[in-house]
Design an enzyme around this catalytic site. Sequence first.
Site, short mmCIF file in Angstrom:
data_model
loop_
_atom_site.label_atom_id
_atom_site.label_comp_id
_atom_site.label_asym_id
_atom_site.label_seq_id
_atom_site.Cartn_x
_atom_site.Cartn_y
_atom_site.Cartn_z
N PRO A 122 22.78 -10.66 42.51
CA PRO A 122 22.27 -11.13 43.81
C PRO A 122 21.31 -12.31 43.74
CG PRO A 122 21.32 -9.00 43.22
CD PRO A 122 22.43 -9.27 42.25
N ASN A 164 24.33 -11.36 34.37
CA ASN A 164 22.95 -11.42 34.82
C ASN A 164 22.89 -10.51 36.06
OD1 ASN A 164 20.42 -11.86 35.81
ND2 ASN A 164 20.51 -14.10 35.67
N GLU A 171 23.75 -8.98 28.30
CA GLU A 171 22.89 -9.18 29.48
C GLU A 171 22.10 -10.47 29.30
OE1 GLU A 171 19.74 -6.31 29.41
OE2 GLU A 171 18.99 -6.80 31.41
N ARG A 189 6.60 -11.40 33.56
CA ARG A 189 6.50 -11.51 35.01
C ARG A 189 5.88 -10.23 35.61
NH1 ARG A 189 11.88 -13.61 37.49
NH2 ARG A 189 10.44 -13.85 39.26
#
Length: 146
Positions: free
Chosen positions: A9, A74, A98, A107
Amino acid sequence: MKILVIHGPNLNKLGVREPAVYGRVTLVQINNSLKAVAKKRKVTLVIKQSNHEGQIVDLIGASAGKKFSGILINPAAYTHTSVAIRDAIAACGIIVVEVHLSNIHSREEFRHQSLISPVAQGTIMGFGAKSYTLGLEALLDLLQIK
Ligand code: DQA
């Protein structure tokens, strides 16, 4: 030899989406660099992008029947949430690599866990768009495609 590439997405927005995090490279440019690797190594790529979890589950579930030898994925935000995609990968019997543009560990904390990594052969992250070509090269090496 066929490889399935799945972009999860919001990756259709690459280039304009949070460029400070993901850079200015578009999905079309990423796909073109993947196609260049595929051409050099004489494999066929089938490239899909979906914003829908169930569609991604279906793509993975159909991959063996469609004679794919490997999957480059991904999973984007579903990396951190989708037991369904993880289970589809665990069940598919195909080598899965991946990739992430960003380093998810540097992050926000909610990105630190990947539900996908334990069922992937390996994970490449943090190299921006290059994560994809590195991931494809690694997948083809695993499949012993010269
Ligand atoms: C991403 C990282 C995810 O946390 C995020 O939700 C994405 C992109 C990456 O490629 O860096 O959509 O998978």
